[in-house]
Write a protein that holds these residues in place. Structure first.
Motif, PDB file in Angstrom:
ATOM      1  N   SER A 104       0.828  -1.207   0.000  1.00  0.00           N
ATOM      2  CA  SER A 104       0.000   0.000   0.000  1.00  0.00           C
ATOM      3  C   SER A 104       0.863   1.258   0.000  1.00  0.00           C
ATOM      4  CB  SER A 104      -0.916  -0.020   1.232  1.00  0.00           C
ATOM      5  OG  SER A 104      -1.662   1.162   1.324  1.00  0.00           O
ATOM      6  N   TRP A 105       1.976   1.213   0.741  1.00  0.00           N
ATOM      7  CA  TRP A 105       2.840   2.395   0.849  1.00  0.00           C
ATOM      8  C   TRP A 105       3.494   2.718  -0.489  1.00  0.00           C
ATOM      9  CZ3 TRP A 105       7.765   4.094   0.189  1.00  0.00           C
ATOM     10  CH2 TRP A 105       8.112   5.288   0.828  1.00  0.00           C
ATOM     11  N   ILE A 106       3.942   1.710  -1.202  1.00  0.00           N
ATOM     12  CA  ILE A 106       4.587   1.951  -2.502  1.00  0.00           C
ATOM     13  C   ILE A 106       3.605   2.575  -3.483  1.00  0.00           C
ATOM     14  CG2 ILE A 106       5.584   0.797  -4.515  1.00  0.00           C
ATOM     15  CD1 ILE A 106       6.979  -1.114  -2.638  1.00  0.00           C
ATOM     16  N   LYS A 107       2.362   2.129  -3.463  1.00  0.00           N
ATOM     17  CA  LYS A 107       1.351   2.749  -4.326  1.00  0.00           C
ATOM     18  C   LYS A 107       1.173   4.219  -3.963  1.00  0.00           C
ATOM     19  CE  LYS A 107      -2.436   0.636  -5.260  1.00  0.00           C
ATOM     20  NZ  LYS A 107      -3.723  -0.084  -5.089  1.00  0.00           N
ATOM     21  N   GLU A 108       1.132   4.509  -2.670  1.00  0.00           N
ATOM     22  CA  GLU A 108       0.971   5.892  -2.227  1.00  0.00           C
ATOM     23  C   GLU A 108       2.220   6.715  -2.570  1.00  0.00           C
ATOM     24  OE1 GLU A 108      -0.993   9.107  -0.819  1.00  0.00           O
ATOM     25  OE2 GLU A 108      -1.785   7.070  -1.075  1.00  0.00           O
ATOM     26  N   TYR A 109       3.388   6.092  -2.479  1.00  0.00           N
ATOM     27  CA  TYR A 109       4.644   6.773  -2.811  1.00  0.00           C
ATOM     28  C   TYR A 109       4.652   7.208  -4.273  1.00  0.00           C
ATOM     29  CZ  TYR A 109       9.670   7.244  -3.790  1.00  0.00           C
ATOM     30  OH  TYR A 109      10.895   7.687  -4.191  1.00  0.00           O
ATOM     31  N   LYS A 110       4.268   6.317  -5.159  1.00  0.00           N
ATOM     32  CA  LYS A 110       4.217   6.646  -6.588  1.00  0.00           C
ATOM     33  C   LYS A 110       3.235   7.786  -6.842  1.00  0.00           C
ATOM     34  CE  LYS A 110       5.485   2.145  -8.509  1.00  0.00           C
ATOM     35  NZ  LYS A 110       5.028   1.024  -9.357  1.00  0.00           N
ATOM     36  N   LYS A 111       2.102   7.695  -6.185  1.00  0.00           N
ATOM     37  CA  LYS A 111       1.090   8.738  -6.361  1.00  0.00           C
ATOM     38  C   LYS A 111       1.608  10.081  -5.853  1.00  0.00           C
ATOM     39  CE  LYS A 111      -3.641   9.913  -4.954  1.00  0.00           C
ATOM     40  NZ  LYS A 111      -4.802   9.473  -4.132  1.00  0.00           N
ATOM     41  N   SER A 112       2.248  10.079  -4.711  1.00  0.00           N
ATOM     42  CA  SER A 112       2.758  11.326  -4.128  1.00  0.00           C
ATOM     43  C   SER A 112       3.853  11.930  -4.996  1.00  0.00           C
ATOM     44  CB  SER A 112       3.285  11.062  -2.718  1.00  0.00           C
ATOM     45  OG  SER A 112       2.269  10.575  -1.874  1.00  0.00           O
ATOM     46  N   MET A 113       4.752  11.089  -5.498  1.00  0.00           N
ATOM     47  CA  MET A 113       5.824  11.596  -6.357  1.00  0.00           C
ATOM     48  C   MET A 113       5.260  12.192  -7.647  1.00  0.00           C
ATOM     49  SD  MET A 113       8.582  11.565  -4.868  1.00  0.00           S
ATOM     50  CE  MET A 113       9.878  10.817  -3.923  1.00  0.00           C
ATOM     51  N   LYS A 114       4.212  11.591  -8.137  1.00  0.00           N
ATOM     52  CA  LYS A 114       3.578  12.133  -9.340  1.00  0.00           C
ATOM     53  C   LYS A 114       2.950  13.490  -9.042  1.00  0.00           C
ATOM     54  CE  LYS A 114       0.504  10.762 -13.101  1.00  0.00           C
ATOM     55  NZ  LYS A 114      -0.389   9.694 -13.613  1.00  0.00           N
ATOM     56  N   GLU A 115       2.334  13.618  -7.862  1.00  0.00           N
ATOM     57  CA  GLU A 115       1.739  14.895  -7.476  1.00  0.00           C
ATOM     58  C   GLU A 115       2.806  15.968  -7.280  1.00  0.00           C
ATOM     59  OE1 GLU A 115      -0.493  13.978  -4.015  1.00  0.00           O
ATOM     60  OE2 GLU A 115      -2.156  13.047  -5.105  1.00  0.00           O
ATOM     61  N   LEU A 116       4.001  15.557  -6.877  1.00  0.00           N
ATOM     62  CA  LEU A 116       5.109  16.502  -6.705  1.00  0.00           C
ATOM     63  C   LEU A 116       5.818  16.798  -8.029  1.00  0.00           C
ATOM     64  CD1 LEU A 116       6.683  15.133  -3.390  1.00  0.00           C
ATOM     65  CD2 LEU A 116       5.352  17.222  -3.671  1.00  0.00           C
ATOM     66  N   ASN A 117       5.315  16.213  -9.110  1.00  0.00           N
ATOM     67  CA  ASN A 117       5.879  16.425 -10.453  1.00  0.00           C
ATOM     68  C   ASN A 117       7.337  15.986 -10.544  1.00  0.00           C
ATOM     69  OD1 ASN A 117       3.470  17.629 -11.510  1.00  0.00           O
ATOM     70  ND2 ASN A 117       4.028  19.544 -10.475  1.00  0.00           N
ATOM     71  N   VAL A 118       7.643  14.914  -9.855  1.00  0.00           N
ATOM     72  CA  VAL A 118       8.992  14.357  -9.914  1.00  0.00           C
ATOM     73  C   VAL A 118       9.117  13.542 -11.197  1.00  0.00           C
ATOM     74  CG1 VAL A 118      10.625  12.784  -8.834  1.00  0.00           C
ATOM     75  CG2 VAL A 118       9.224  14.282  -7.413  1.00  0.00           C
ATOM     76  N   PRO A 119      10.095  13.845 -12.053  1.00  0.00           N
ATOM     77  CA  PRO A 119      10.260  13.076 -13.295  1.00  0.00           C
ATOM     78  C   PRO A 119      10.502  11.600 -13.001  1.00  0.00           C
ATOM     79  CG  PRO A 119      11.573  15.091 -13.362  1.00  0.00           C
ATOM     80  CD  PRO A 119      11.078  14.953 -11.959  1.00  0.00           C
ATOM     81  N   SER A 120       9.903  10.746 -13.797  1.00  0.00           N
ATOM     82  CA  SER A 120      10.007   9.300 -13.560  1.00  0.00           C
ATOM     83  C   SER A 120      11.434   8.795 -13.706  1.00  0.00           C
ATOM     84  CB  SER A 120       9.095   8.540 -14.530  1.00  0.00           C
ATOM     85  OG  SER A 120       9.441   8.840 -15.865  1.00  0.00           O
ATOM     86  N   GLU A 121      12.256   9.481 -14.562  1.00  0.00           N
ATOM     87  CA  GLU A 121      13.624   9.012 -14.746  1.00  0.00           C
ATOM     88  C   GLU A 121      14.476   9.191 -13.489  1.00  0.00           C
ATOM     89  OE1 GLU A 121      13.250  13.109 -16.754  1.00  0.00           O
ATOM     90  OE2 GLU A 121      12.132  11.211 -16.683  1.00  0.00           O
ATOM     91  N   LEU A 122      14.018  10.039 -12.559  1.00  0.00           N
ATOM     92  CA  LEU A 122      14.752  10.210 -11.299  1.00  0.00           C
ATOM     93  C   LEU A 122      14.431   9.101 -10.304  1.00  0.00           C
ATOM     94  CD1 LEU A 122      14.454  14.073 -10.743  1.00  0.00           C
ATOM     95  CD2 LEU A 122      16.293  12.798 -11.850  1.00  0.00           C
ATOM     96  N   LEU A 123      13.376   8.351 -10.577  1.00  0.00           N
ATOM     97  CA  LEU A 123      12.941   7.297  -9.654  1.00  0.00           C
ATOM     98  C   LEU A 123      13.410   5.941 -10.166  1.00  0.00           C
ATOM     99  CD1 LEU A 123       9.329   8.596  -8.977  1.00  0.00           C
ATOM    100  CD2 LEU A 123      11.424   9.096  -7.705  1.00  0.00           C
ATOM    101  N   GLU A 124      14.696   5.875 -10.443  1.00  0.00           N
ATOM    102  CA  GLU A 124      15.306   4.634 -10.916  1.00  0.00           C
ATOM    103  C   GLU A 124      16.371   4.184  -9.919  1.00  0.00           C
ATOM    104  OE1 GLU A 124      14.530   2.783 -13.406  1.00  0.00           O
ATOM    105  OE2 GLU A 124      13.002   4.073 -14.338  1.00  0.00           O
ATOM    106  N   PRO A 125      16.491   2.888  -9.660  1.00  0.00           N
ATOM    107  CA  PRO A 125      15.623   1.831 -10.171  1.00  0.00           C
ATOM    108  C   PRO A 125      14.263   1.850  -9.477  1.00  0.00           C
ATOM    109  CG  PRO A 125      17.150   0.936  -8.574  1.00  0.00           C
ATOM    110  CD  PRO A 125      17.528   2.382  -8.748  1.00  0.00           C
ATOM    111  N   PRO A 126      13.225   1.287 -10.102  1.00  0.00           N
ATOM    112  CA  PRO A 126      11.922   1.257  -9.437  1.00  0.00           C
ATOM    113  C   PRO A 126      12.008   0.488  -8.118  1.00  0.00           C
ATOM    114  CG  PRO A 126      11.750   0.616 -11.757  1.00  0.00           C
ATOM    115  CD  PRO A 126      13.218   0.655 -11.428  1.00  0.00           C
ATOM    116  N   LEU A 127      11.215   0.908  -7.165  1.00  0.00           N
ATOM    117  CA  LEU A 127      11.191   0.193  -5.885  1.00  0.00           C
ATOM    118  C   LEU A 127      10.820  -1.259  -6.122  1.00  0.00           C
ATOM    119  CD1 LEU A 127       9.428   2.804  -3.570  1.00  0.00           C
ATOM    120  CD2 LEU A 127      11.877   2.450  -3.937  1.00  0.00           C
TER     121      LEU A 127
END
Length: 757
Positions: free
Chosen positions: A352-375
């Motif tokens: 549940s936390w990882i789903k919320e983390y992805k959602k929060s990072m998207k709301e913060l407009n964090v580019p997906s390429e900075l979130l590598e490697p995926p959790l």
């Protein structure tokens, strides 16, 4: 306008326009030959003129090249003479040596003064550095001043040591001792710079972003100086000796490359890792607590974007660095959590936390390429499978341990079963089992995923069914051992069967409560599955409880076997039924005291049916003639005693419906040969033809001979055929009455005769 080209065919066509023109062909031919010769002569002349012009141009080019080379050589000679005065000034060597001596005197004086003043400067700088270092999150007012003074002192040191390279070891050792204090201060300042780099975000939070600006200014200055020093070293390495000699200042610059920029970035990365590690350790390496208290991650990222980024040059891309390293540090912690084989609750929380983390990072407009490697390498859905596997493993382990304890207590029967607050026998299995079940169900509900809850319920159903199968097999085996080898079996089977039946009914109640709790909380998609699995588990509990009551009844009638064998034999006329009733009463008293009332009601119903089947089977298979009318009188007495006994547990009206068949059978035994048919008809309309039973009953009547029996049965069979009489749709108690064959009956008679003799 250009004249259009004319082909050879067109030209010939113009001259040969009529047949007479063919006679002019020879003249036309001569004309063309003259024109061709004229053209060839002009072309030859033109080619000759062009070749002559080309030769002349080449001669001039070679002459120019020679002239340019001569000028170049002369200019180099002039340059050499101008650049080195020794070629034009005869006393230049003396002048150069005097100049060098003077310069050395001046530099020596400056060096001595600098060495004498260095101590007092170091006192001031050490004091400023100490005051700034006391509060690493403070305003650092002396940062730039310290750096400026230290840079000057360090340059002085580098120049001095470079000039002393050719000095004696003693001189160089003396200089190194003089600079030891400076070296220590430089090292302390470097550590202070790195400490500031490790605390960038806390310093900004403390309200001193200007400190970070100063820090970056120092890093940029040192970076430029590093670049210069590196460039000089590269030039010196690549240049020839005579060319390198021109860079005398380069020889004096013995700067140590500091790499402040890379060190600062390394400190930032290390500080992020340390921060995550401290947060994890602070929660006692409790994964759930770490995840629950992880709001600071998002707060840090927002603060970095708002307040830290403006303090850095754009080329640093500091926001990308922070976000990338925060993500990597988080990924490391999560991987450690997974390596520690966390509990099932942690797996669901993490999913549940990882789903919320992805959602929060998207709301913060964090580019997906900075979130590598995926959790978890993007395989967070595997957490669900891991969770379910863990649930299966845990439920299997818990249920196996529970059953091991319960089965051991059930088979050993060293102590009587526990008595609950209601005075009923019981076991701990249901309570312990549903503590485990409710714990896992509550955990699955927290995931807010119907699929997970449905899968958990399926596993709960599987485990409960497995437990139920084990209990069914166990009580069957224990009863069999008690019947076959009673001397080898521990006592107390009755009490433990009662306790198990109560425990299974309690499990059914718990399951029903759980099902009712879940039904309004899940979507229609999973509600049906969950209800089906829970109902199946409930049915299984009730089946085991019912099996226990059957075993209890079997135990009663196993004790009654000697008395049952005497039914409708000679002892029966003396009142053997009283012994049977008393035996049943002893058991029923215990059952009523310690068995759940709902189960006791079922047991009463079943024991009445079992009694009827046993009684009627004995009557149908009697191998001696009944003494009439003593048999009917005894039968009436038996019926009265049965009513009296079961009247303690059932109302008279219910007993009349249950034992009506005995009244009908008594009527069949009492009726005369001519009236038997009427009594039979009343019986057959309720219970069906039952030809074999009625024939056995007629043959057992002592007042009927064979012809009378045959006559009665012929009329019965004829009436059944005429009326097309069949068995009722709902089977009655007569369906369970077993009629022995002729051989079995003869064998039984022989056995009875042998026992009497």
């Amino acid at each position: 306008m250009a004249t259009p080209a004319i082909s050879a065919a067109q030209a010939v066509g113009e001259f040969l326009q009529s047949p007479d023109d063919l006679q002019k062909l020879a003249a036309f031919r001569k004309k063309l030959e003259k024109e061709k010769a004229s053209i060839d002569a002009r072309l030859k002349s033109g080619v000759k003129e062009q070749l002559d012009a080309t030769r002349d141009g080449l001669r001039k080019m070679f002459g120019t090249r020679n002239s340019v080379q001569t000028v170049k050589d002369e200019l180099e000679t002039v340059d050499r003479l101008c650049s080195d005065p020794k070629y034009v000034v005869s006393t230049f060597d003396q002048i150069s040596r005097v100049s060098m001596v003077h310069r050395n005197f001046v530099q020596t004086e400056e060096m001595v003064n600098s060495l004498l003043e260095m101590s007092s400067k170091l006192d001031i700088l050490e004091d400023m550095l100490a005051r700034d270092s006391e509060d690493i999150l403070g305003p650092a007012p002396n940062l730039l001043r310290i750096h400026y003074q230290l840079t000057k002192l360090e340059s002085f040191k580098n120049q001095t040591l470079h000039q002393a390279k050719k000095s004696s070891l003693e001189v160089r050792a003396t200089l190194n001792r003089w600079f030891e204090r400076l070296n220590g201060l430089i090292e302390a300042f470097d550590q202070y710079i790195l400490a500031l780099a490790r605390n960038i975000l806390p310093i900004v939070r403390a309200g001193h972003p200007d400190v970070i600006v100063k820090l970056m200014k120092i890093v940029e200055i040192e970076g430029r100086e590093d670049e210069k020093a590196i460039a000089m070293k590269l030039v010196k390495k690549a240049a020839k000796l005579d060319v390198a000699a021109k860079f005398r200042s380069m020889q004096a610059n013995a700067r140590v490359i500091k790499h402040y920029r890379s060190k600062v970035q390394k400190c930032i990365v290390e500080s992020i890792k340390e921060k995550f590690e401290e947060a994890y350790v602070k929660e006692g390496q409790n994964a759930a607590a770490f995840l629950d208290n992880s709001l600071w991650i998002y707060q840090d990222i927002m603060r970095i974007e708002e307040d830290v980024v403006p303090c850095f040059p754009p080329s640093y891309e500091i926001y990308n660095l922070y976000v990338r390293e925060y993500h990597r540090a988080l990924n490391d912690i999560i991987n450690r959590i997974m390596e520690s084989e966390p509990e099932a609750s942690v797996l669901l929380t993490l999913h549940s936390w990882i789903k919320e983390y992805k959602k929060s990072m998207k709301e913060l407009n964090v580019p997906s390429e900075l979130l590598e490697p995926p959790l978890l390498d993007g395989n967070e859905q595997s957490l669900i499978e891991d969770y379910l596997k863990l649930i299966i493993k845990k439920l299997d382990e818990w249920s196996a341990n529970l059953m091991k304890t319960e089965v051991q207590a059930f088979t050993a029967r060293e102590e009587p079963p526990e008595v609950d607050s209601d005075g009923l026998y019981g076991m701990q299995g249901a309570v312990i089992l549903f503590q485990m079940v409710n714990q896992q169900v509550d955990l699955a509900m927290e995931s807010n995923q119907g699929m997970i809850l449905a899968r958990v319920i399926e596993e709960v159903n599987r485990v409960m069914r497995s437990i139920q199968d084990q209990w069914t097999s166990l009580i069957t085996a224990e009863y069999k051992k008690q019947i076959e080898k009673p001397e080898e079996v521990a006592g107390g089977l009755v009490e433990y069967c009662i306790a198990l039946a109560n425990d299974q009914l309690k499990s059914a109640d718990f399951a029903e409560t759980l099902s009712s709790r879940l039904e309004p909380l899940v979507s229609e998609k999973y509600r049906g599955t969950i209800n089906d699995r829970m109902n199946d588990a409930i049915d299984g509990c009730l089946d085991v409880a019912k099996k226990c009551t059957h075993i209890l009844i079997d135990i009663v009638f196993n004790d009654l076997k000697p008395a049952v064998k005497q039914l409708f034999q000679a002892p029966w006329y003396d009142g053997i039924m009283a012994q049977i009733i008393e035996t049943m009463r002893d058991y029923m008293t215990d059952y009523q005291t310690f068995l759940n009332p709902s189960l006791f009601d079922l047991l009463v119903e079943d024991i009445m049916d079992t009694f009827l089947v046993t009684y009627l089977t004995a009557l149908a298979n009697v191998n001696t003639k009944l003494k009439m009318p003593a048999a009917t009188e005894r039968l009436r007495t038996d019926i009265d005693e049965i009513y009296k006994f079961f009247g303690a547990y059932r109302k008279t009206k219910e007993l009349e419906q249950k034992f009506e068949v005995l009244e009908m059978i008594q009527s069949l035994l009492e009726a005369s040969q001519s009236l038997v048919f009427l009594s039979y008809w009343s019986f057959a309309k309720v219970h069906g033809p039952n030809i074999a039973f009625v024939e056995a009953l007629m043959k057992a009547r002592g007042d009927f001979d064979r012809s009378a029996v045959n006559e009665v049965m012929e009329s019965v069979k004829r009436k059944v055929k005429e009326e097309n009489l069949t068995d009722p749709e709902e089977p009655t108690i007569m369906k369970r009455v077993m009629i022995q064959g002729t051989f079995s009956r003869l064998l039984g008679a022989a056995t009875a005769a042998a026992s009497r003799s």
